[in-house]
Design a protein around this motif. Structure first.
Motif, PDB file in Angstrom:
ATOM      1  N   MET A   1       1.362  -1.088  -0.517  1.00  0.00           N
ATOM      2  CA  MET A   1       0.233  -0.060   0.365  1.00  0.00           C
ATOM      3  C   MET A   1       0.972   0.939   0.001  1.00  0.00           C
ATOM      4  O   MET A   1       2.089   0.802   0.585  1.00  0.00           O
ATOM      5  CB  MET A   1      -0.928  -0.073   0.802  1.00  0.00           C
ATOM      6  N   ASP A   2       0.354   1.761  -1.092  1.00  0.00           N
ATOM      7  CA  ASP A   2       1.318   3.235  -0.706  1.00  0.00           C
ATOM      8  C   ASP A   2       0.836   4.446  -0.116  1.00  0.00           C
ATOM      9  O   ASP A   2       0.504   4.442   1.135  1.00  0.00           O
ATOM     10  CB  ASP A   2       0.638   4.645  -2.319  1.00  0.00           C
ATOM     11  N   LYS A   3       2.607   4.724   0.671  1.00  0.00           N
ATOM     12  CA  LYS A   3       2.543   5.702   2.473  1.00  0.00           C
ATOM     13  C   LYS A   3       3.183   7.159   1.742  1.00  0.00           C
ATOM     14  O   LYS A   3       4.125   6.770   0.691  1.00  0.00           O
ATOM     15  CB  LYS A   3       3.220   5.394   2.610  1.00  0.00           C
ATOM     16  N   LEU A   4       3.146   8.026   1.865  1.00  0.00           N
ATOM     17  CA  LEU A   4       3.800   9.375   1.991  1.00  0.00           C
ATOM     18  C   LEU A   4       4.678   9.916   3.299  1.00  0.00           C
ATOM     19  O   LEU A   4       4.450   9.220   4.000  1.00  0.00           O
ATOM     20  CB  LEU A   4       2.513  10.524   2.318  1.00  0.00           C
ATOM     21  N   PHE A   5       5.864   9.946   2.746  1.00  0.00           N
ATOM     22  CA  PHE A   5       6.566  10.219   3.212  1.00  0.00           C
ATOM     23  C   PHE A   5       6.805  11.445   2.911  1.00  0.00           C
ATOM     24  O   PHE A   5       7.458  12.181   2.515  1.00  0.00           O
ATOM     25  CB  PHE A   5       8.416   9.691   2.911  1.00  0.00           C
ATOM     26  N   ILE A   6       7.111  12.773   4.643  1.00  0.00           N
ATOM     27  CA  ILE A   6       6.931  14.064   4.358  1.00  0.00           C
ATOM     28  C   ILE A   6       7.972  14.471   5.451  1.00  0.00           C
ATOM     29  O   ILE A   6       8.209  13.917   6.461  1.00  0.00           O
ATOM     30  CB  ILE A   6       6.170  14.197   4.371  1.00  0.00           C
ATOM     31  N   THR A   7       9.215  14.976   5.007  1.00  0.00           N
ATOM     32  CA  THR A   7      10.034  16.160   5.910  1.00  0.00           C
ATOM     33  C   THR A   7       9.624  17.606   6.040  1.00  0.00           C
ATOM     34  O   THR A   7       9.075  18.294   5.061  1.00  0.00           O
ATOM     35  CB  THR A   7      11.472  15.680   5.237  1.00  0.00           C
ATOM     36  N   GLY A   8       8.708  17.719   7.256  1.00  0.00           N
ATOM     37  CA  GLY A   8       8.396  19.026   7.351  1.00  0.00           C
ATOM     38  C   GLY A   8       9.145  20.163   7.404  1.00  0.00           C
ATOM     39  O   GLY A   8      10.477  20.179   7.698  1.00  0.00           O
ATOM     40  N   GLY A   9       8.770  21.411   7.487  1.00  0.00           N
ATOM     41  CA  GLY A   9       9.328  22.567   8.124  1.00  0.00           C
ATOM     42  C   GLY A   9      10.003  23.229   6.732  1.00  0.00           C
ATOM     43  O   GLY A   9      10.093  23.855   7.371  1.00  0.00           O
ATOM     44  N   ARG A  10       9.668  22.941   5.732  1.00  0.00           N
ATOM     45  CA  ARG A  10       9.549  23.828   4.753  1.00  0.00           C
ATOM     46  C   ARG A  10       7.861  24.931   3.802  1.00  0.00           C
ATOM     47  O   ARG A  10       7.631  24.060   4.065  1.00  0.00           O
ATOM     48  CB  ARG A  10       9.779  23.288   3.644  1.00  0.00           C
ATOM     49  N   CYS A 381       7.613  15.367  13.871  1.00  0.00           N
ATOM     50  CA  CYS A 381       6.622  14.214  12.815  1.00  0.00           C
ATOM     51  C   CYS A 381       6.545  12.502  13.088  1.00  0.00           C
ATOM     52  O   CYS A 381       6.688  12.641  14.897  1.00  0.00           O
ATOM     53  CB  CYS A 381       7.581  13.946  12.398  1.00  0.00           C
ATOM     54  N   ALA A 382       5.623  12.071  12.923  1.00  0.00           N
ATOM     55  CA  ALA A 382       4.993  10.966  13.811  1.00  0.00           C
ATOM     56  C   ALA A 382       4.812  10.479  12.626  1.00  0.00           C
ATOM     57  O   ALA A 382       4.270  10.394  11.392  1.00  0.00           O
ATOM     58  CB  ALA A 382       4.077  10.977  14.735  1.00  0.00           C
ATOM     59  N   PRO A 383       4.779   8.488  12.850  1.00  0.00           N
ATOM     60  CA  PRO A 383       3.576   8.088  11.749  1.00  0.00           C
ATOM     61  C   PRO A 383       2.130   8.085  12.032  1.00  0.00           C
ATOM     62  O   PRO A 383       1.568   7.187  12.869  1.00  0.00           O
ATOM     63  CB  PRO A 383       4.311   5.622  11.713  1.00  0.00           C
ATOM     64  N   VAL A 384       1.312   7.888  10.777  1.00  0.00           N
ATOM     65  CA  VAL A 384      -0.112   8.348  11.366  1.00  0.00           C
ATOM     66  C   VAL A 384      -0.558   7.476   9.594  1.00  0.00           C
ATOM     67  O   VAL A 384       0.140   7.396   8.716  1.00  0.00           O
ATOM     68  CB  VAL A 384      -0.289  10.376  11.402  1.00  0.00           C
ATOM     69  N   MET A 385      -2.000   7.467  10.238  1.00  0.00           N
ATOM     70  CA  MET A 385      -2.848   7.027   9.406  1.00  0.00           C
ATOM     71  C   MET A 385      -3.902   7.773   9.992  1.00  0.00           C
ATOM     72  O   MET A 385      -4.732   7.625  10.764  1.00  0.00           O
ATOM     73  CB  MET A 385      -2.958   5.728   8.984  1.00  0.00           C
ATOM     74  N   ALA A 386      -4.856   7.572   8.016  1.00  0.00           N
ATOM     75  CA  ALA A 386      -6.850   7.964   8.806  1.00  0.00           C
ATOM     76  C   ALA A 386      -7.485   7.191   7.665  1.00  0.00           C
ATOM     77  O   ALA A 386      -7.087   6.689   7.466  1.00  0.00           O
ATOM     78  CB  ALA A 386      -6.488   9.708   8.023  1.00  0.00           C
ATOM     79  N   ALA A 402       5.667  19.864  10.835  1.00  0.00           N
ATOM     80  CA  ALA A 402       6.173  19.281  11.799  1.00  0.00           C
ATOM     81  C   ALA A 402       7.707  18.809  11.937  1.00  0.00           C
ATOM     82  O   ALA A 402       8.302  18.999  10.627  1.00  0.00           O
ATOM     83  CB  ALA A 402       6.163  18.165  11.754  1.00  0.00           C
ATOM     84  N   GLU A 403       7.978  19.227  13.223  1.00  0.00           N
ATOM     85  CA  GLU A 403       9.743  18.900  12.581  1.00  0.00           C
ATOM     86  C   GLU A 403      10.166  17.466  12.607  1.00  0.00           C
ATOM     87  O   GLU A 403       9.397  16.764  12.686  1.00  0.00           O
ATOM     88  CB  GLU A 403       9.785  19.630  14.822  1.00  0.00           C
ATOM     89  N   GLY A 404      11.321  17.074  11.822  1.00  0.00           N
ATOM     90  CA  GLY A 404      10.871  15.487  11.459  1.00  0.00           C
ATOM     91  C   GLY A 404      10.702  15.058  10.481  1.00  0.00           C
ATOM     92  O   GLY A 404       9.612  16.282   9.643  1.00  0.00           O
ATOM     93  N   SER A 405      10.736  13.331  10.388  1.00  0.00           N
ATOM     94  CA  SER A 405      10.196  13.089   8.959  1.00  0.00           C
ATOM     95  C   SER A 405       8.514  12.740   9.549  1.00  0.00           C
ATOM     96  O   SER A 405       8.786  11.503  10.428  1.00  0.00           O
ATOM     97  CB  SER A 405      11.363  12.298   8.192  1.00  0.00           C
ATOM     98  N   SER A 406       7.455  12.478   8.800  1.00  0.00           N
ATOM     99  CA  SER A 406       6.849  11.550   9.110  1.00  0.00           C
ATOM    100  C   SER A 406       6.212  10.699   8.145  1.00  0.00           C
ATOM    101  O   SER A 406       6.655  11.146   7.045  1.00  0.00           O
ATOM    102  CB  SER A 406       5.253  12.370   9.101  1.00  0.00           C
ATOM    103  N   THR A 407       5.672   9.487   8.070  1.00  0.00           N
ATOM    104  CA  THR A 407       4.756   8.867   7.037  1.00  0.00           C
ATOM    105  C   THR A 407       2.857   9.239   7.179  1.00  0.00           C
ATOM    106  O   THR A 407       2.981   8.951   8.543  1.00  0.00           O
ATOM    107  CB  THR A 407       5.040   7.253   7.246  1.00  0.00           C
ATOM    108  N   VAL A 408       2.510   8.806   6.223  1.00  0.00           N
ATOM    109  CA  VAL A 408       1.135   9.395   6.526  1.00  0.00           C
ATOM    110  C   VAL A 408       1.004   7.382   5.590  1.00  0.00           C
ATOM    111  O   VAL A 408       1.194   7.780   4.432  1.00  0.00           O
ATOM    112  CB  VAL A 408       0.481  10.345   5.437  1.00  0.00           C
ATOM    113  N   GLN A 409      -0.304   6.706   6.417  1.00  0.00           N
ATOM    114  CA  GLN A 409      -0.373   5.600   6.305  1.00  0.00           C
ATOM    115  C   GLN A 409      -1.780   5.783   5.157  1.00  0.00           C
ATOM    116  O   GLN A 409      -2.274   6.746   5.859  1.00  0.00           O
ATOM    117  CB  GLN A 409       0.156   4.324   6.717  1.00  0.00           C
ATOM    118  N   ARG A 410      -2.585   4.831   4.615  1.00  0.00           N
ATOM    119  CA  ARG A 410      -3.518   4.528   3.735  1.00  0.00           C
ATOM    120  C   ARG A 410      -3.925   5.739   2.725  1.00  0.00           C
ATOM    121  O   ARG A 410      -5.068   6.166   3.235  1.00  0.00           O
ATOM    122  CB  ARG A 410      -4.796   4.692   5.421  1.00  0.00           C
ATOM    123  N   ILE A 411      -3.107   6.243   2.622  1.00  0.00           N
ATOM    124  CA  ILE A 411      -3.602   7.332   1.412  1.00  0.00           C
ATOM    125  C   ILE A 411      -4.008   6.780   0.400  1.00  0.00           C
ATOM    126  O   ILE A 411      -4.742   8.232  -0.635  1.00  0.00           O
ATOM    127  CB  ILE A 411      -2.634   7.911   0.990  1.00  0.00           C
TER     128      ILE A 411
END
Ligand code: UD1
Length: 436
Positions: A1-10, A381-386, A402-411
């Motif tokens: 399943m696809d995920k998004l990998f996001i590094t925040g703060g930009r 950052c945190a691994p999250v899903m919705a 957010a500070e750091g890199s998060s993954t968003v699952q179930r996209i």
């Protein structure tokens, strides 16, 4: 399943072209069932829900063709992020009046074939729908409205069986006890081919309904009261084909406004319609996000060294604050200095983003249908899903700041409603990648 990998703060800088509205395109596609002539829709977004609707219509008998009209080629448009599609549907004959469970369960808007099938064929058999897990979401209002036009409705083995009287639906008085977007659209379509006049009171008046009414008028329907809560439809014997352009997506627009409010920066949103999201723009400006309108463009700017103000928001039918923007505003208000309250009056289970935002550092308490956001809390950052579309995008917005890199699952939820979200955001400088 696809995920998004996001590094925040930009911060986000650049231009984003707003796509056609999913919630407008879906009923417009269903309206093609009302005529045996060709219906062509421009500015159709490329989304999972549109594909599901196309499959549903094809199995009812529609012939479908898709033409890419982007400047440039499909995968390399002249303006990056600018995609445009023309979808044609011709339903010369309807060879199947059954909307099966397998398709309907993935998308609640499938119930919108009920009105057109009943009006044109005199009968329909539609599975009870599924869709986002944001509450019970019954279809009783759709069914009562069809009954008011003379339809006989029975429920059997998870299906709605609907039958019009001999000679077709009969115009009547439809009063909605509760405002419903989908039920208004369904009965509006059905009434265009009914015998006599139908009056709908306490109708929803969302821009997507006005868009549908305008398309139906372009097909020869006789409808009065556009943009109001009372619609009067004088039935006609037949509708013709049309060529119609889908309105820009107001929720996609509002989502990018909120995203820039979170990350800071300056972005121009092109090809939108500010008047369809007036209250969202007003609230964001009051919170402290700078927004300047120029015709179909919105320029949004935020200096993140300046504080945001808290705000109390209650969702309600148009022209009030849309429930589809509640999660995104909640994310933004985590950055306001003080307490904000968000009350949800449309759906009973629409705070599923709260536990995930809390895991990212937000301080939110929920009491019944209201949530209090205690700001300001820096997000981490945190691994999250919705579990629904708008909740998922609110987590993307949170991760961008957010500070750091998060993954968003179930996209797959995001893919139902946001076209090339990661491409549009990364063109503006976001660090966001899709991984499999
Ligand atoms: C549409 C939108 C959705 C948006 C919602 C509210 C589409 C494809 N989806 O959904 O994005 O969040 O409007 O603006 O356009 N209800 C009943 N009985 C019914 C129908 C609805 O009780 O027969 C209730 C629902 O559970 C909900 C409320 O009415 O509590 C409003 O729902 P409705 O406006 O019908 O939403 P949808 O058309 O499903």
């Amino acid at each position: 399943m696809d995920k998004l990998f996001i590094t925040g703060g930009r911060p986000l800088y650049g231009q984003i072209r707003i796509g056609g509205a999913k919630n407008a395109a879906l009923p417009l596609m269903c309206a093609a069932l009302l005529t045996h002539e060709k219906v062509t829709l421009d500015n159709v977004p490329y989304l999972a829900d549109i594909t599901t609707m196309a499959k549903l219509l094809v199995q009812h008998g529609a012939a479908l063709s898709l033409r890419d009209t982007s400047p440039g080629t499909l995968f390399h448009p002249a303006t990056p992020g600018h995609y445009s599609r023309e979808l044609s549907l011709t339903c010369e004959t309807i060879n199947n009046i059954i909307a099966p469970y397998d398709l309907v369960r993935t998308m609640r808007a499938s119930i919108l074939v009920l009105g057109p099938l009943l009006a044109r064929e005199g009968r329909a058999q539609v599975s009870l729908p599924g869709g986002c897990a944001i509450g019970a979401r019954p279809v009783d209002l759709h069914l009562k409205a069809m009954e008011a036009l003379g339809a006989k409705i029975t429920l059997e083995e998870g299906y709605v069986l609907a039958e019009a009287p001999e000679g077709g639906l009969i115009g009547g008085e439809v009063h909605f006890e509760k405002v419903s977007v989908g039920a208004t659209e369904n009965i509006l379509m059905a009434a265009t081919l009914a015998n006599g006049t139908t009056t709908i009171t306490n109708a929803a008046c969302e821009p997507e309904i006005t868009d549908l009414a305008q398309m139906l008028i372009s097909m020869g329907a006789d409808i009065e009261g556009l943009g109001t809560t009372t619609l009067t439809i004088r039935g006609v014997a037949a509708l013709s084909g049309t060529h119609y352009r889908v309105i820009p997506d107001r929720i996609e627009t509002g989502t990018f406004l909120a995203a820039v409010g979170m990350t800071g920066g300056e972005v121009e949103l092109l090809d939108t319609r500010p008047e369809t999201l007036r209250i969202v723009i007003d609230y964001l400006q009051q919170i402290g996000v700078e927004i300047v309108e120029h015709n179909t463009t919105l320029r949004v700017k935020r200096d993140i060294t300046q504080p945001l103000k808290p705000m109390d928001i209650t969702t309600a039918p148009f022209p009030d604050f849309p429930t589809d923007m509640q999660a995104q505003l909640m994310t933004l208000l985590t950055q306001a200095e003080g307490d904000s309250t968000l009350c949800e009056t449309i759906f009973e289970n629409r705070f599923m983003h709260v536990p995930e935002l809390t895991r990212m550092g937000a301080n939110i308490t929920v009491d019944g249908h209201c949530a209090t956001v205690h700001g300001r809390t820096p997000l981490k950052c945190a691994p999250v899903m919705a579990t629904d579309l708008r909740a998922s995008v609110s987590l993307v917005i949170a991760a961008l700041a957010a500070e750091g890199s998060s993954t968003v699952q179930r996209i797959y939820h995001l893919d139902r409603g946001y076209e090339r979200l990661e491409e549009k955001l990364s063109l503006c400088g976001a660090d966001i990648q899709r991984t499999r």
